[in-house]
Design a protein around this motif. Structure first.
Motif, PDB file in Angstrom:
ATOM      1  N   TRP A  40       0.838  -1.201   0.000  1.00  7.71           N
ATOM      2  CA  TRP A  40       0.000   0.000   0.000  1.00  7.71           C
ATOM      3  C   TRP A  40       0.874   1.253   0.000  1.00  7.71           C
ATOM      4  O   TRP A  40       0.629   2.192  -0.757  1.00  7.71           O
ATOM      5  CB  TRP A  40      -0.940  -0.030   1.210  1.00  7.71           C
ATOM      6  N   ILE A  41       1.903   1.273   0.841  1.00 12.13           N
ATOM      7  CA  ILE A  41       2.803   2.435   0.869  1.00 12.13           C
ATOM      8  C   ILE A  41       3.582   2.543  -0.441  1.00 12.13           C
ATOM      9  O   ILE A  41       3.691   3.625  -1.017  1.00 12.13           O
ATOM     10  CB  ILE A  41       3.788   2.359   2.048  1.00 12.13           C
ATOM     11  N   ARG A  42       4.123   1.441  -0.911  1.00 11.77           N
ATOM     12  CA  ARG A  42       4.934   1.476  -2.130  1.00 11.77           C
ATOM     13  C   ARG A  42       4.138   2.020  -3.318  1.00 11.77           C
ATOM     14  O   ARG A  42       4.636   2.843  -4.084  1.00 11.77           O
ATOM     15  CB  ARG A  42       5.485   0.095  -2.458  1.00 11.77           C
ATOM     16  N   THR A  43       2.904   1.571  -3.491  1.00 13.60           N
ATOM     17  CA  THR A  43       2.102   2.064  -4.617  1.00 13.60           C
ATOM     18  C   THR A  43       1.761   3.538  -4.433  1.00 13.60           C
ATOM     19  O   THR A  43       1.734   4.290  -5.413  1.00 13.60           O
ATOM     20  CB  THR A  43       0.828   1.234  -4.824  1.00 13.60           C
ATOM     21  N   GLY A  44       1.515   3.946  -3.208  1.00 13.09           N
ATOM     22  CA  GLY A  44       1.259   5.362  -2.949  1.00 13.09           C
ATOM     23  C   GLY A  44       2.471   6.225  -3.259  1.00 13.09           C
ATOM     24  O   GLY A  44       2.354   7.281  -3.903  1.00 13.09           O
ATOM     25  N   LEU A  45       3.636   5.790  -2.815  1.00 17.21           N
ATOM     26  CA  LEU A  45       4.864   6.534  -3.090  1.00 17.21           C
ATOM     27  C   LEU A  45       5.143   6.606  -4.585  1.00 17.21           C
ATOM     28  O   LEU A  45       5.503   7.668  -5.112  1.00 17.21           O
ATOM     29  CB  LEU A  45       6.050   5.889  -2.376  1.00 17.21           C
ATOM     30  N   GLU A  46       4.983   5.496  -5.274  1.00 10.53           N
ATOM     31  CA  GLU A  46       5.253   5.474  -6.711  1.00 10.53           C
ATOM     32  C   GLU A  46       4.295   6.386  -7.475  1.00 10.53           C
ATOM     33  O   GLU A  46       4.646   6.903  -8.539  1.00 10.53           O
ATOM     34  CB  GLU A  46       5.218   4.050  -7.231  1.00 10.53           C
ATOM     35  N   ALA A  60      13.502   8.812  -1.633  1.00 10.45           N
ATOM     36  CA  ALA A  60      12.609   7.683  -1.348  1.00 10.45           C
ATOM     37  C   ALA A  60      13.199   6.348  -1.797  1.00 10.45           C
ATOM     38  O   ALA A  60      12.797   5.298  -1.287  1.00 10.45           O
ATOM     39  CB  ALA A  60      11.259   7.898  -2.026  1.00 10.45           C
ATOM     40  N   GLN A  61      14.138   6.383  -2.716  1.00  7.60           N
ATOM     41  CA  GLN A  61      14.671   5.157  -3.293  1.00  7.60           C
ATOM     42  C   GLN A  61      15.225   4.166  -2.265  1.00  7.60           C
ATOM     43  O   GLN A  61      14.973   2.969  -2.377  1.00  7.60           O
ATOM     44  CB  GLN A  61      15.735   5.490  -4.349  1.00  7.60           C
ATOM     45  N   PRO A  62      15.979   4.602  -1.239  1.00  2.77           N
ATOM     46  CA  PRO A  62      16.479   3.624  -0.262  1.00  2.77           C
ATOM     47  C   PRO A  62      15.358   2.829   0.417  1.00  2.77           C
ATOM     48  O   PRO A  62      15.485   1.628   0.639  1.00  2.77           O
ATOM     49  CB  PRO A  62      17.243   4.478   0.750  1.00  2.77           C
ATOM     50  N   TRP A  63      14.246   3.486   0.737  1.00  2.86           N
ATOM     51  CA  TRP A  63      13.136   2.761   1.359  1.00  2.86           C
ATOM     52  C   TRP A  63      12.467   1.847   0.344  1.00  2.86           C
ATOM     53  O   TRP A  63      12.122   0.707   0.652  1.00  2.86           O
ATOM     54  CB  TRP A  63      12.109   3.712   1.978  1.00  2.86           C
ATOM     55  N   LEU A  64      12.301   2.331  -0.877  1.00  3.34           N
ATOM     56  CA  LEU A  64      11.635   1.527  -1.910  1.00  3.34           C
ATOM     57  C   LEU A  64      12.429   0.277  -2.267  1.00  3.34           C
ATOM     58  O   LEU A  64      11.850  -0.763  -2.563  1.00  3.34           O
ATOM     59  CB  LEU A  64      11.394   2.360  -3.166  1.00  3.34           C
ATOM     60  N   THR A  65      13.754   0.359  -2.243  1.00  2.00           N
ATOM     61  CA  THR A  65      14.559  -0.781  -2.661  1.00  2.00           C
ATOM     62  C   THR A  65      14.897  -1.730  -1.520  1.00  2.00           C
ATOM     63  O   THR A  65      14.869  -2.940  -1.704  1.00  2.00           O
ATOM     64  CB  THR A  65      15.862  -0.326  -3.341  1.00  2.00           C
ATOM     65  N   GLU A  66      15.223  -1.195  -0.327  1.00  2.00           N
ATOM     66  CA  GLU A  66      15.633  -2.076   0.768  1.00  2.00           C
ATOM     67  C   GLU A  66      14.963  -1.758   2.098  1.00  2.00           C
ATOM     68  O   GLU A  66      14.742  -2.651   2.904  1.00  2.00           O
ATOM     69  CB  GLU A  66      17.151  -2.024   0.942  1.00  2.00           C
ATOM     70  N   GLY A  67      14.680  -0.488   2.357  1.00  3.06           N
ATOM     71  CA  GLY A  67      14.130  -0.087   3.652  1.00  3.06           C
ATOM     72  C   GLY A  67      12.788  -0.713   3.977  1.00  3.06           C
ATOM     73  O   GLY A  67      12.450  -0.928   5.135  1.00  3.06           O
ATOM     74  N   HIS A  68      12.018  -1.030   2.945  1.00  4.82           N
ATOM     75  CA  HIS A  68      10.709  -1.637   3.178  1.00  4.82           C
ATOM     76  C   HIS A  68      10.832  -3.010   3.839  1.00  4.82           C
ATOM     77  O   HIS A  68       9.921  -3.452   4.525  1.00  4.82           O
ATOM     78  CB  HIS A  68       9.903  -1.723   1.875  1.00  4.82           C
ATOM     79  N   ILE A  69      11.978  -3.668   3.663  1.00  6.79           N
ATOM     80  CA  ILE A  69      12.174  -4.985   4.282  1.00  6.79           C
ATOM     81  C   ILE A  69      12.227  -4.841   5.799  1.00  6.79           C
ATOM     82  O   ILE A  69      11.588  -5.602   6.533  1.00  6.79           O
ATOM     83  CB  ILE A  69      13.461  -5.649   3.730  1.00  6.79           C
ATOM     84  N   THR A  70      12.964  -3.840   6.282  1.00 10.24           N
ATOM     85  CA  THR A  70      13.030  -3.566   7.718  1.00 10.24           C
ATOM     86  C   THR A  70      11.660  -3.158   8.244  1.00 10.24           C
ATOM     87  O   THR A  70      11.254  -3.556   9.338  1.00 10.24           O
ATOM     88  CB  THR A  70      14.062  -2.452   7.997  1.00 10.24           C
ATOM     89  N   SER A  71      10.935  -2.367   7.464  1.00  9.67           N
ATOM     90  CA  SER A  71       9.595  -1.946   7.874  1.00  9.67           C
ATOM     91  C   SER A  71       8.654  -3.139   7.991  1.00  9.67           C
ATOM     92  O   SER A  71       7.863  -3.232   8.932  1.00  9.67           O
ATOM     93  CB  SER A  71       9.030  -0.929   6.878  1.00  9.67           C
ATOM     94  N   ALA A  72       8.720  -4.057   7.038  1.00 11.59           N
ATOM     95  CA  ALA A  72       7.873  -5.255   7.087  1.00 11.59           C
ATOM     96  C   ALA A  72       8.201  -6.094   8.321  1.00 11.59           C
ATOM     97  O   ALA A  72       7.305  -6.619   8.984  1.00 11.59           O
ATOM     98  CB  ALA A  72       8.032  -6.084   5.817  1.00 11.59           C
ATOM     99  N   VAL A  83       6.595   6.358   7.255  1.00 14.77           N
ATOM    100  CA  VAL A  83       7.433   6.707   6.113  1.00 14.77           C
ATOM    101  C   VAL A  83       7.049   8.130   5.755  1.00 14.77           C
ATOM    102  O   VAL A  83       5.889   8.411   5.452  1.00 14.77           O
ATOM    103  CB  VAL A  83       7.203   5.753   4.918  1.00 14.77           C
ATOM    104  N   ILE A  84       8.031   9.040   5.808  1.00 16.50           N
ATOM    105  CA  ILE A  84       7.739  10.463   5.646  1.00 16.50           C
ATOM    106  C   ILE A  84       8.576  11.039   4.511  1.00 16.50           C
ATOM    107  O   ILE A  84       9.786  10.840   4.458  1.00 16.50           O
ATOM    108  CB  ILE A  84       8.017  11.224   6.958  1.00 16.50           C
ATOM    109  N   LEU A  85       7.902  11.757   3.611  1.00 13.00           N
ATOM    110  CA  LEU A  85       8.564  12.474   2.518  1.00 13.00           C
ATOM    111  C   LEU A  85       8.404  13.965   2.755  1.00 13.00           C
ATOM    112  O   LEU A  85       7.307  14.433   3.073  1.00 13.00           O
ATOM    113  CB  LEU A  85       7.916  12.147   1.179  1.00 13.00           C
ATOM    114  N   LEU A  86       9.494  14.707   2.573  1.00 12.78           N
ATOM    115  CA  LEU A  86       9.464  16.163   2.678  1.00 12.78           C
ATOM    116  C   LEU A  86       9.961  16.740   1.362  1.00 12.78           C
ATOM    117  O   LEU A  86      11.007  16.335   0.858  1.00 12.78           O
ATOM    118  CB  LEU A  86      10.374  16.638   3.811  1.00 12.78           C
ATOM    119  N   ARG A  87       9.207  17.686   0.818  1.00 19.07           N
ATOM    120  CA  ARG A  87       9.639  18.303  -0.446  1.00 19.07           C
ATOM    121  C   ARG A  87       8.995  19.672  -0.570  1.00 19.07           C
ATOM    122  O   ARG A  87       7.759  19.787  -0.568  1.00 19.07           O
ATOM    123  CB  ARG A  87       9.239  17.419  -1.623  1.00 19.07           C
TER     124      ARG A  87
END
Length: 110
Positions: A40-46, A60-72, A83-87
Motif C-alpha cells: 500500500w505504501i509502495r504504490t502510494g509513493l510510486e 525515497a529510493q532507499p526505502w523503496l529498494t531495501e528499507g521496506h524490508i526492515t519496515s515489514a 514513512v515520511i517524505l518532505l519536499r
C-alpha cells in the motif's frame, strides 16, 4: 486466550501537510498482512513521487529498494512504522500500525 471476535490486521493512513495547511488524512485502509501494508505504501509513493519532482525519488529510493524490508519486519513484530517524505514545504506521511479489528458478522462471500 484469544478473542474469536478480534482479527489481527494493520491500519494504514496517509497524511499530507504544508507550511500553510495542517495535516489532513488523504487515504486510509485496513489490510491483513505486513506485505499488504508495505504494498500500500509502495504504490502510494510510486504515484506521488513524480508529482513532487526534484530529488524526491532519490530520497525515497532507499526505502523503496531495501528499507521496506526492515519496515515489514517491524510490522511483523508488532511495531508501528512511519514513512515520511518532505519536499518544498510539503510533508507526506504514511503510517501503519498493528490493530485488532472487531468482527461484527460472520458473513462469508458467495
Amino acid at each position: 486466550m484469544t478473542n474469536p471476535l478480534l482479527t489481527p490486521g494493520f491500519w494504514c493512513e496517509c497524511y499530507t501537510s504544508s507550511i500553510t495547511r495542517p495535516a489532513r488524512r488523504i487515504a486510509a485502509t485496513r489490510v491483513d498482512t505486513p506485505d499488504q501494508a508495505i504494498y500500500w505504501i509502495r504504490t502510494g509513493l510510486e504515484a506521488v513521487i513524480p508529482a513532487l519532482g526534484g530529488d524526491t525519488h532519490e530520497k525515497a529510493q532507499p526505502w523503496l529498494t531495501e528499507g521496506h524490508i526492515t519496515s515489514a519486519q517491524a510490522l511483523t513484530e508488532g511495531t508501528p512504522i512511519d514513512v515520511i517524505l518532505l519536499r518544498a514545504g510539503i510533508t507526506i506521511a504514511y503510517t501503519i500500525r498493528p490493530t485488532p479489528f472487531l468482527t461484527l458478522t460472520n458473513h462469508q462471500p458467495e
